[in-house]
Design a protein around this motif. Structure first.
Motif, PDB file in Angstrom:
ATOM      1  N   PRO A  55       0.813  -1.224   0.000  1.00  0.00           N
ATOM      2  CA  PRO A  55       0.000   0.000   0.000  1.00  0.00           C
ATOM      3  C   PRO A  55       0.847   1.275   0.000  1.00  0.00           C
ATOM      4  N   ALA A  56       1.974   1.248   0.705  1.00  0.00           N
ATOM      5  CA  ALA A  56       2.799   2.462   0.788  1.00  0.00           C
ATOM      6  C   ALA A  56       3.373   2.848  -0.568  1.00  0.00           C
ATOM      7  N   VAL A  57       3.747   1.838  -1.368  1.00  0.00           N
ATOM      8  CA  VAL A  57       4.361   2.167  -2.669  1.00  0.00           C
ATOM      9  C   VAL A  57       3.324   2.325  -3.781  1.00  0.00           C
ATOM     10  N   THR A  58       2.117   1.748  -3.586  1.00  0.00           N
ATOM     11  CA  THR A  58       1.105   1.871  -4.650  1.00  0.00           C
ATOM     12  C   THR A  58       0.217   3.095  -4.448  1.00  0.00           C
ATOM     13  N   LEU A  59       0.213   3.639  -3.223  1.00  0.00           N
ATOM     14  CA  LEU A  59      -0.655   4.782  -2.925  1.00  0.00           C
ATOM     15  C   LEU A  59      -0.450   5.975  -3.874  1.00  0.00           C
ATOM     16  N   PRO A  60       0.809   6.376  -4.162  1.00  0.00           N
ATOM     17  CA  PRO A  60       0.990   7.550  -5.038  1.00  0.00           C
ATOM     18  C   PRO A  60       0.395   7.366  -6.441  1.00  0.00           C
ATOM     19  N   SER A  61       0.325   6.100  -6.923  1.00  0.00           N
ATOM     20  CA  SER A  61      -0.170   5.918  -8.288  1.00  0.00           C
ATOM     21  C   SER A  61      -1.689   5.705  -8.334  1.00  0.00           C
ATOM     22  N   GLY A  62      -2.275   5.198  -7.248  1.00  0.00           N
ATOM     23  CA  GLY A  62      -3.723   4.968  -7.235  1.00  0.00           C
ATOM     24  C   GLY A  62      -4.087   3.530  -7.551  1.00  0.00           C
ATOM     25  N   ILE A  63      -5.370   3.207  -7.398  1.00  0.00           N
ATOM     26  CA  ILE A  63      -5.804   1.804  -7.476  1.00  0.00           C
ATOM     27  C   ILE A  63      -5.704   1.224  -8.886  1.00  0.00           C
ATOM     28  N   VAL A  64      -6.194   1.970  -9.900  1.00  0.00           N
ATOM     29  CA  VAL A  64      -6.209   1.404 -11.264  1.00  0.00           C
ATOM     30  C   VAL A  64      -4.788   1.152 -11.791  1.00  0.00           C
ATOM     31  N   PRO A  65      -3.884   2.158 -11.727  1.00  0.00           N
ATOM     32  CA  PRO A  65      -2.524   1.886 -12.212  1.00  0.00           C
ATOM     33  C   PRO A  65      -1.832   0.763 -11.441  1.00  0.00           C
ATOM     34  N   SER A  66      -2.006   0.751 -10.101  1.00  0.00           N
ATOM     35  CA  SER A  66      -1.280  -0.270  -9.330  1.00  0.00           C
ATOM     36  C   SER A  66      -1.844  -1.665  -9.562  1.00  0.00           C
ATOM     37  N   THR A  67      -3.145  -1.748  -9.853  1.00  0.00           N
ATOM     38  CA  THR A  67      -3.730  -3.051 -10.184  1.00  0.00           C
ATOM     39  C   THR A  67      -3.113  -3.596 -11.473  1.00  0.00           C
ATOM     40  N   SER A  68      -3.007  -2.736 -12.494  1.00  0.00           N
ATOM     41  CA  SER A  68      -2.412  -3.220 -13.754  1.00  0.00           C
ATOM     42  C   SER A  68      -0.926  -3.534 -13.548  1.00  0.00           C
ATOM     43  N   GLY A  69      -0.254  -2.753 -12.690  1.00  0.00           N
ATOM     44  CA  GLY A  69       1.155  -3.028 -12.386  1.00  0.00           C
ATOM     45  C   GLY A  69       1.330  -4.394 -11.736  1.00  0.00           C
ATOM     46  N   LEU A  70       0.461  -4.694 -10.763  1.00  0.00           N
ATOM     47  CA  LEU A  70       0.542  -5.994 -10.074  1.00  0.00           C
ATOM     48  C   LEU A  70       0.319  -7.150 -11.050  1.00  0.00           C
TER      49      LEU A  70
END
Length: 438
Positions: A55-70
């Motif tokens: 959560p700490a590293v994905t927070l700046p990008s937001g839910i949609v970008p971090s979901t695709s990143g994961l």
């Protein structure tokens, strides 16, 4: 363990490895390893303390970008796992070996130098992660103890030292069967508290958070995502357990890595959704990483959610800690000791595993995210990207030249391998540039 050869019509020999044969006095019973057991091993290895840093590293990008990143990082890890399975399988088959560890496979294909580089990356990864687990686990322990006893915040080193001595001590004194049962109980606590978190956290989700997107901030989260989704070190064990059955191995690796992916996606969405943007703007200094879990543990979204986050965090760390301590112990046993080393050799061995990370964690308590970041970039790029691709390349080449049968588990031939190496190098390059700019 007995290798059994089946002779086919056109005189091609295919070796199936039957590794679980039991003799009950009258006949041999074949007991194959279960897909379920191997799937659980991969899922259990993957779900660990890495989830806490997400959560700490994905927070700046937001839910949609971090979901695709994961999802992208998971795909990379999946291909990497299948490549390791492929080279392990072919090595066992061509050599008639019944089991071989990760570093053994590397040495066999890439020689002594390859094994040394992999061994160095492996060592660095284990130590860096132990430092991360001990500091974070110690901090949660310290905060909880301070709350229970109603004292002011304890100095950081107390938590770090207590955590190491408590759980390291249990592992040192406990028998393996006991540790196994304890670990299973801890995994149970992790699962129950995780489900509780999703249930409670789901009620705190704010729709504005779901819409926030900043794709440019995604790059810095990739290395921690790679740590969170790392399971490749147990793949050779799975190949052995499933007796070299390619279909079952592929199935275990796929399902065993999809389960944690789904957990991470749900966790990421719930935690990011529960943290309001004003919490984020409160800490605008870029030196410290803003950790939403810390806010939630402190009761930022309700007392019960805070307690659950603490319980989940602590036990996720402990289960990972146990796995990584065992991983390092095995590595050092291979290096230093013959099989004969009795009880006398246990103390120096455990000291070598536990004291360096404890010391570093005591000296630099806020090292959690840095340790995960460097591990993800350097160790996992080497162990999960470059080395599997090089091994597969070399092995496929040799088998083409000698006309022997090769079972590729990953489609796409050389293109896939080039992409794997390219991505790993790009990640390392990015990290080196950011060190240089700092």
């Amino acid at each position: 363990m007995v290798p059994v050869k089946t002779v086919l019509k056109d005189s091609e020999e295919v070796t199936r490895l039957f590794s679980h044969l039991e003799f009950d006095g009258k006949k041999l019973n074949h007991q194959p390893g279960s897909v379920l057991g191997s799937t659980a091993l991969i899922a259990g290895t993957t779900v660990g303390a890495g989830i806490l840093a997400l959560p700490a590293v994905t927070l700046p990008s937001g839910i949609v970008p971090s979901t695709s990143g994961l999802i992208a990082v998971w795909l990379y890890a999946l291909v990497s796992g299948l490549l390791i399975a492929e080279v392990t399988l072919n090595t066992m088959r061509t050599q008639g070996r019944l089991s071989i560890g990760f570093l053994g496979v590397v040495e066999n294909i890439l020689g002594r130098l390859g094994a040394r580089i992999a061994g160095g990356a492996y060592l660095f990864m284990h130590y860096a992660l132990l430092v991360a687990y001990i500091t974070e686990g110690g901090e949660i322990l310290g905060v909880a103890a301070a709350k229970v006893w109603g004292v002011q915040i304890l100095p950081m080193w107390v938590g770090t030292t207590t955590f190491t001595l408590l759980f390291g001590g249990i592992m040192y004194l406990g028998r393996e069967k006991f540790i196994e049962k304890l670990n299973s109980a801890f995994v149970g606590i992790v699962i129950v508290s995780f489900l509780g978190l999703l249930f409670l956290g789901g009620r705190h989700i704010q729709t504005t958070q779901l819409l926030f997107q900043d794709w440019s901030a995604l790059g810095s989260a990739i290395s921690v995502m790679s740590v969170a989704l790392f399971f490749q070190n147990v793949v050779p064990l799975v190949v052995t357990q499933l007796e070299g059955d390619a279909r079952k191995i592929r199935q275990s690796i796929l399902i065993g890595s999809v389960i944690p992916l789904i957990m991470f996606l749900a966790w990421n969405a719930v935690i990011l959704g529960s943290v309001s943007l004003d919490m984020l703007h409160g800490t605008s200094d870029r030196i410290t990483v803003f950790d939403p879990l810390q806010t939630l543990r402190a009761g930022g979204a309700g007392q019960w959610l805070g307690v659950l986050v603490s319980i989940f965090s602590e036990f996720a760390i402990v289960t990972s800690f146990i796995g990584f301590v065992y991983g390092l112990l095995d590595l050092f046993k291979d290096i230093f000791f013959s099989a004969k080393g009795g009880f006398a050799s246990r103390l120096p061995l455990y000291s070598l595993v536990l004291f360096p990370p404890m010391t570093l964690g005591t000296l630099n308590p806020s090292i959690f995210f840095t340790a995960l970041d460097y591990t993800g970039t350097f160790s996992i790029s080497v162990l999960g990207g470059i080395i599997p691709a090089l091994m597969s390349w070399k092995q496929r080449q040799e088998q083409e030249n000698s006309n022997s049968i090769n079972q590729p588990l990953v489609p796409g031939g050389k293109v896939t391998l080039i992409v794997m190496i390219g991505v790993a190098l790009a990640m390392m390059g990015r990290q080196i540039m950011s060190i240089y700019h700092h």
